[in-house]
Design a protein around this motif. Structure first.
Motif, PDB file in Angstrom:
ATOM      1  N   ALA A   1       0.834  -1.202   0.000  1.00 25.65           N
ATOM      2  CA  ALA A   1       0.000   0.000   0.000  1.00 25.65           C
ATOM      3  C   ALA A   1       0.871   1.254   0.000  1.00 25.65           C
ATOM      4  O   ALA A   1       0.621   2.199  -0.757  1.00 25.65           O
ATOM      5  CB  ALA A   1      -0.934  -0.005   1.212  1.00 25.65           C
ATOM      6  N   SER A   2       1.917   1.250   0.818  1.00 25.58           N
ATOM      7  CA  SER A   2       2.782   2.435   0.902  1.00 25.58           C
ATOM      8  C   SER A   2       3.572   2.656  -0.384  1.00 25.58           C
ATOM      9  O   SER A   2       3.893   3.797  -0.731  1.00 25.58           O
ATOM     10  CB  SER A   2       3.744   2.304   2.093  1.00 25.58           C
ATOM     11  OG  SER A   2       4.662   1.238   1.907  1.00 25.58           O
ATOM     12  N   LEU A   3       3.884   1.572  -1.116  1.00 20.66           N
ATOM     13  CA  LEU A   3       4.599   1.719  -2.383  1.00 20.66           C
ATOM     14  C   LEU A   3       3.773   2.470  -3.419  1.00 20.66           C
ATOM     15  O   LEU A   3       4.320   3.047  -4.369  1.00 20.66           O
ATOM     16  CB  LEU A   3       5.000   0.346  -2.929  1.00 20.66           C
ATOM     17  CG  LEU A   3       6.103  -0.390  -2.173  1.00 20.66           C
ATOM     18  CD1 LEU A   3       6.336  -1.772  -2.773  1.00 20.66           C
ATOM     19  CD2 LEU A   3       7.395   0.407  -2.171  1.00 20.66           C
ATOM     20  N   VAL A   4       2.447   2.466  -3.265  1.00 20.94           N
ATOM     21  CA  VAL A   4       1.572   3.239  -4.141  1.00 20.94           C
ATOM     22  C   VAL A   4       1.264   4.602  -3.535  1.00 20.94           C
ATOM     23  O   VAL A   4       1.223   5.613  -4.230  1.00 20.94           O
ATOM     24  CB  VAL A   4       0.260   2.466  -4.406  1.00 20.94           C
ATOM     25  CG1 VAL A   4      -0.723   3.306  -5.206  1.00 20.94           C
ATOM     26  CG2 VAL A   4       0.563   1.174  -5.151  1.00 20.94           C
ATOM     27  N   VAL A   5       1.078   4.629  -2.217  1.00 21.98           N
ATOM     28  CA  VAL A   5       0.688   5.870  -1.546  1.00 21.98           C
ATOM     29  C   VAL A   5       1.759   6.953  -1.704  1.00 21.98           C
ATOM     30  O   VAL A   5       1.449   8.106  -2.058  1.00 21.98           O
ATOM     31  CB  VAL A   5       0.422   5.600  -0.048  1.00 21.98           C
ATOM     32  CG1 VAL A   5       0.276   6.921   0.711  1.00 21.98           C
ATOM     33  CG2 VAL A   5      -0.835   4.764   0.117  1.00 21.98           C
ATOM     34  N   LEU A   6       3.008   6.613  -1.460  1.00 26.61           N
ATOM     35  CA  LEU A   6       4.054   7.635  -1.489  1.00 26.61           C
ATOM     36  C   LEU A   6       4.261   8.233  -2.880  1.00 26.61           C
ATOM     37  O   LEU A   6       4.322   9.456  -3.031  1.00 26.61           O
ATOM     38  CB  LEU A   6       5.364   7.059  -0.931  1.00 26.61           C
ATOM     39  CG  LEU A   6       5.317   6.602   0.540  1.00 26.61           C
ATOM     40  CD1 LEU A   6       6.710   6.204   1.024  1.00 26.61           C
ATOM     41  CD2 LEU A   6       4.753   7.684   1.437  1.00 26.61           C
ATOM     42  N   PRO A   7       4.382   7.416  -3.952  1.00 25.78           N
ATOM     43  CA  PRO A   7       4.510   8.024  -5.280  1.00 25.78           C
ATOM     44  C   PRO A   7       3.284   8.841  -5.689  1.00 25.78           C
ATOM     45  O   PRO A   7       3.424   9.937  -6.252  1.00 25.78           O
ATOM     46  CB  PRO A   7       4.699   6.819  -6.211  1.00 25.78           C
ATOM     47  CG  PRO A   7       5.262   5.754  -5.347  1.00 25.78           C
ATOM     48  CD  PRO A   7       4.603   5.958  -4.012  1.00 25.78           C
ATOM     49  N   LEU A   8       2.076   8.335  -5.403  1.00 22.15           N
ATOM     50  CA  LEU A   8       0.880   9.088  -5.757  1.00 22.15           C
ATOM     51  C   LEU A   8       0.771  10.367  -4.929  1.00 22.15           C
ATOM     52  O   LEU A   8       0.281  11.393  -5.413  1.00 22.15           O
ATOM     53  CB  LEU A   8      -0.367   8.222  -5.559  1.00 22.15           C
ATOM     54  CG  LEU A   8      -0.584   7.113  -6.587  1.00 22.15           C
ATOM     55  CD1 LEU A   8      -1.871   6.353  -6.284  1.00 22.15           C
ATOM     56  CD2 LEU A   8      -0.648   7.679  -8.000  1.00 22.15           C
TER      57      LEU A   8
END
Length: 436
Positions: free
Chosen positions: A41-48
């Motif tokens: 989840a964090s791998l998507v949250v941070l870039p977005l």
């Protein structure tokens, strides 16, 4: 010390049932699942967060991803040397607690408007550092928990949980960022790490940590032992080279891909999360197949064919245009095929690595393979950002996706392709001839 699985095996029950009847294995599986869900989840949250909130450029996104991946290059070998001397349960519990606190603090700062791009970079590095220690520890913990002849089944179960995280993590992260806010999405990631902490700390079985000699070697000496062990083994050398080729190209692909979907195809954050999550169902299938195909067709053949199928799927993405239902369906299909092939490779490689490695070297060998493979990711992310700015998103995606096919080529030209249906004997270096 015999594992609980051995008793079940003696009674004639199937191996998967014996593993699931082991309470400590279930706790490890539950904790690892929650941890992987928070990580994906964090791998998507941070870039977005960077793209949608700070309007980060391609170069800045490449830097953010590289900073999050840098701990793999900087700390993997050190983590392996430490984990071989530590209890894996303690390591996983502490790293889960650290990631919970880091993401929780970031969520609070974001809600108060105090989190900027520099803070996001610091958060990515902190979470990446703790994840390095957790990942090495959980790979080592399995060897201390189950017998070697059940490593494929154990890895299949753990990698299956990672697949479930690949389904839920990106979709949940993308949806929360799109519908609510990035700080709330970060708070949910922290919650998953807290759940992992609560599950893993309940593991009761005492670990058989290798005894420390009267004059233990220094950490750098232990790191050198791990490097030398991998360098002397023909199969492990090939694993490192193939992993480095894949991780370098995949990091470049994902940097461009995360820009290509919202900016070139004009997809919302929720759909971006679903496209990334599509690898999850494929990986679940790959986990099931990984428990059967290598023993039927040979580990080498499965490795090469699965890598070629999964990595080659991304070559279809640059041909897509617009945000139609056909485009979204194609993205889901690509993710499914990539997830299935990648999971077959992951489970098979991990079982081979664990089978040929003595107990006292498990952490260092896992860390060495991670260091060589994942250590190529930060420069790959930077290259992806550079190419996206210089060549445009579509051309860059085509070039970087083509680079992913180098990994199956490396395996096809290496001794790995000659691996048969049975795993190598435990604790013995492989003697496969070199592929000149």
């Amino acid at each position: 010390m015999p594992s609980a699985s051995s008793t079940a095996s003696d009674s004639g029950r199937p191996v998967p049932s014996s593993l699931w009847r082991d309470a400590d294995f279930r706790r490890l599986w539950t904790g690892q699942t929650a941890s992987q869900l928070g990580e994906h989840a964090s791998l998507v949250v941070l870039p977005l967060f960077a793209v949608l909130t700070f309007e980060a450029s391609a170069g800045q996104l490449g830097v953010l991803r590289a900073v999050g991946q840098a701990p793999v290059l900087l700390l993997s070998l050190f983590a392996g040397a430490c984990v071989d001397r530590w209890r894996t349960r303690t390591t996983m519990v502490l790293t889960d607690a650290g990631r919970t606190l880091a993401l929780g603090a970031a969520a609070a700062a974001g809600l108060l408007g105090l989190l900027g791009l520099p803070g996001l970079l610091a958060l990515a590095f902190t979470v990446g550092t703790l994840s390095v220690f957790f990942d090495v520890a959980y790979q080592t913990s399995l060897v201390r928990l189950v017998e070697r002849d059940r490593l494929v089944q154990g890895n299949s179960a753990l990698e299956g949980s990672r697949s479930a995280a690949q389904i839920g993590g990106p979709a949940l992260g993308g949806a929360l960022v799109s519908l609510l806010s990035a700080p709330i999405a970060a708070a949910f990631s922290a919650l998953f790490f807290a759940l992992s902490f609560l599950s893993i700390r309940r593991i009761r079985r005492a670990e058989s940590v290798p005894e420390r000699p009267e004059h233990p070697p220094r950490v750098w000496q232990r790191i050198h032992e791990g490097l030398r062990f991998v360098a002397r083994d023909s199969a492990l050398r090939s694993v490192c080279l193939a992993s480095a080729a894949f991780q370098f190209s995949f990091a470049a692909v994902m940097t461009v891909y995360l820009l290509f979907l919202p900016r070139e195809l004009h997809l919302p954050g929720t759909v971006v999360g679903l496209a990334l999550a599509a690898a999850g169902p494929g990986a679940l299938l790959g986990s099931v197949l990984a428990a059967r195909l290598p023993s039927r067709f040979g580990h080498g053949l499965v490795l090469v064919c699965a890598a070629a199928l999964g990595d080659g799927a991304f070559l279809c993405v640059p041909t897509l245009h617009g945000s139609s239902a056909l485009t979204v369906t194609a993205l889901l299909a690509v993710g499914f095929v990539f997830g299935c092939g990648g999971q077959l490779v992951n489970v098979t490689v991990m079982a081979v690595r664990q089978a040929v490695t003595p107990d006292g070297m498990q952490g260092r060998v896992a860390a060495t393979v991670t260091f060589v493979g994942m250590g190529a990711a930060p420069p790959g992310s930077l290259l992806g950002g550079f190419l996206a700015e210089e060549w445009g998103l579509r051309t860059s995606l085509l070039v970087t996706a083509a680079g992913m096919t180098l990994s199956p080529v490396v395996m096809a030209l290496s001794p790995l392709v000659r691996l048969g249906r049975e795993l190598p004997a435990p604790g013995r270096l492989m003697t496969l001839p070199r592929s000149e």
